[in-house]
Design a protein around this motif. Structure first.
Motif, PDB file in Angstrom:
ATOM      1  N   THR A   1      11.128 -24.884   5.144  1.00 26.35           N
ATOM      2  CA  THR A   1      10.859 -25.903   4.141  1.00 26.35           C
ATOM      3  C   THR A   1       9.389 -26.285   4.228  1.00 26.35           C
ATOM      4  O   THR A   1       8.717 -26.026   5.236  1.00 26.35           O
ATOM      5  CB  THR A   1      11.723 -27.148   4.346  1.00 26.35           C
ATOM      6  OG1 THR A   1      11.327 -27.796   5.568  1.00 26.35           O
ATOM      7  CG2 THR A   1      13.213 -26.790   4.403  1.00 26.35           C
TER       8      THR A   1
ATOM      9  N   GLU B   1      10.828 -25.525  -2.392  1.00 27.80           N
ATOM     10  CA  GLU B   1      11.685 -26.056  -1.340  1.00 27.80           C
ATOM     11  C   GLU B   1      11.579 -25.232  -0.058  1.00 27.80           C
ATOM     12  O   GLU B   1      11.514 -25.778   1.042  1.00 27.80           O
ATOM     13  CB  GLU B   1      13.139 -26.106  -1.815  1.00 27.80           C
ATOM     14  CG  GLU B   1      13.365 -27.127  -2.914  1.00 27.80           C
ATOM     15  CD  GLU B   1      14.813 -27.219  -3.333  1.00 27.80           C
ATOM     16  OE1 GLU B   1      15.677 -26.551  -2.706  1.00 27.80           O
ATOM     17  OE2 GLU B   1      15.106 -27.957  -4.296  1.00 27.80           O
TER      18      GLU B   1
ATOM     19  N   ARG C   1      10.943 -22.181  -6.502  1.00 30.74           N
ATOM     20  CA  ARG C   1      11.627 -23.155  -5.643  1.00 30.74           C
ATOM     21  C   ARG C   1      12.096 -22.522  -4.327  1.00 30.74           C
ATOM     22  O   ARG C   1      11.957 -23.105  -3.257  1.00 30.74           O
ATOM     23  CB  ARG C   1      12.842 -23.713  -6.391  1.00 30.74           C
ATOM     24  CG  ARG C   1      13.661 -24.745  -5.600  1.00 30.74           C
ATOM     25  CD  ARG C   1      14.988 -24.987  -6.294  1.00 30.74           C
ATOM     26  NE  ARG C   1      15.829 -23.785  -6.237  1.00 30.74           N
ATOM     27  CZ  ARG C   1      16.653 -23.415  -7.223  1.00 30.74           C
ATOM     28  NH1 ARG C   1      16.749 -24.122  -8.331  1.00 30.74           N
ATOM     29  NH2 ARG C   1      17.401 -22.324  -7.074  1.00 30.74           N
TER      30      ARG C   1
END
Length: 383
Positions: free
Chosen positions: A42, A67, A336
């Motif tokens: 992350t 993310e 993402r």
């Protein structure tokens, strides 16, 4: 590229002239595969690993719409600090990571097609994150059991747009050699192209890129035949490539570039803050040129597969082309889950589209990549 039928001078075929079959000057995409490095992190985990506390730098990471990213972080010393890697170590790291990811991506690409590595007749490898002589193609041919007679080319240093530059060349080879298997591989070991110095310039780069590889296989057959990978009807899962269109924004040639950082003793990538707006402002003209050559409008396009260059880049392109958020759903989801994978990003989106299973025979799609130059590359496909 020269085509023997259709619209002269555009590099595009009249879609109606080859409906339901491979026409002169076209090849089908018969396989795609992707691979990443072993570990993903992350953004918060990366900030902790690199002990980044500057609020401005942390904000860049945490507001990136990313993310997780796959990265191969440097080892830690006894005090838990990241060990600085020298340029020579980074080049060795690139070779190791790129060969591993590249081989896995090619094998995945060939799964369920009935094609083996020994069946590959042409291999095009593209990368921007490291330099190697002989190139990745030679090493992969040796390590994967690809026949030594295989034609090969390495495209190095073109950046995030390079996947479509390389696909154009691979498509041209496939068309000139009907029935033979052409594979194009994008492999980017972005972990081997980092400078950690605490500045906002490097923070933008360090917050964005991830490790990934993507391979695509093409075959062109005679005009009145159609090749399909095992169990997949031609036209359903194997779109034809109809043509390409390019645009280089010469006034922004320095907006994305590698510089030699004397203090760090390694190359450092630079992204100008104005890149999203420059790319967005020029997106319409190249896309409209691509489509007008085939007698199409933007409303005729069912699928848009755009490079996951970053949140601002995606938004600028989407707004300027009049696209919906649904149109760029795979672009944003790849950003993402992987970050910016440089030259192979658009193929990660293409793979997700295929897994979604929503394309219909006759659907048109636009592939679009953007990168140094500043360059916009596009391709038109039809299922």
């Amino acid at each position: 590229m020269t085509v023997s039928t259709g619209l002269a001078g555009t590099g595009l075929l009249d879609p109606s002239a080859t409906e339901g079959k491979n026409g002169p000057g076209t090849a089908r995409i018969v396989g795609v595969g992707t691979a990443n490095t072993q570990h993903s992190y992350t953004q918060s985990e990366l900030l902790d690993i690199f002990k980044i506390t500057d609020p401005k730098v942390r904000s860049v990471f945490l507001n990136s719409a990313i993310e997780r990213r796959f990265l191969t972080v440097p080892p830690l010393d006894d005090d838990g600090n990241v060990i600085t890697e020298l340029q020579g170590e980074l080049l060795a790291k690139h070779k190791r990571i790129a060969l591993d990811m590249g081989a896995r991506a090619i094998r995945t690409c060939l799964e369920n097609t009935g094609i083996e590595p020994a069946d590959i007749d042409y291999l095009c490898c593209t990368t921007t994150t490291g330099f190697l002589t002989p190139g990745l193609s030679a090493h992969l041919i040796r390590e994967m059991g690809i026949l030594p007679r295989t034609s090969r080319i390495d495209v190095v240093g073109m950046g995030c747009n390079a996947g479509l530059n390389a696909l154009n060349a691979t498509h041209g080879w496939a068309v000139a050699n009907p029935g033979k298997v052409a594979v194009m591989l994008c492999v980017e070991a972005c972990s081997a192209a980092y400078v950690i110095d605490g500045t906002l310039r490097t923070a933008v780069v360090n917050s964005l890129f991830g490790d990934g590889a993507a391979a695509i296989a093409l075959i062109a057959d005679a005009p009145d035949t159609a090749y399909a990978p095992a169990g997949v009807p031609a036209g359903a899962g194997s779109p034809r490539i109809l043509g390409f269109a390019s645009h280089i924004i010469t006034d922004a040639i320095d907006a994305m570039r590698y510089d030699w950082d004397e203090a760090q003793g390694k190359f450092s990538f630079y992204l100008d803050p104005q890149v999203p707006y420059v790319v967005g402002a020029n997106a319409e003209q190249v896309v409209d040129r691509l489509l007008s050559g085939a007698g199409l409008r933007r409303s005729d396009i069912s699928q848009w597969l755009i490079h996951s260059g970053g949140k601002k880049v995606i938004d600028a392109v989407r707004v300027n082309l009049g696209l919906t958020r649904h149109d760029v759903r795979h672009t944003t989801s790849v950003l993402r889950d992987y970050g910016n994978l440089s030259s192979g990003s658009f193929l990660f989106s293409y793979e997700r589209l295929l897994h979604e299973g929503v394309t219909q025979p006759g659907d048109y799609g636009v592939l679009m990549t953007m990168g140094p130059g500043s360059t916009i590359e596009t391709a038109l496909v039809q299922w």
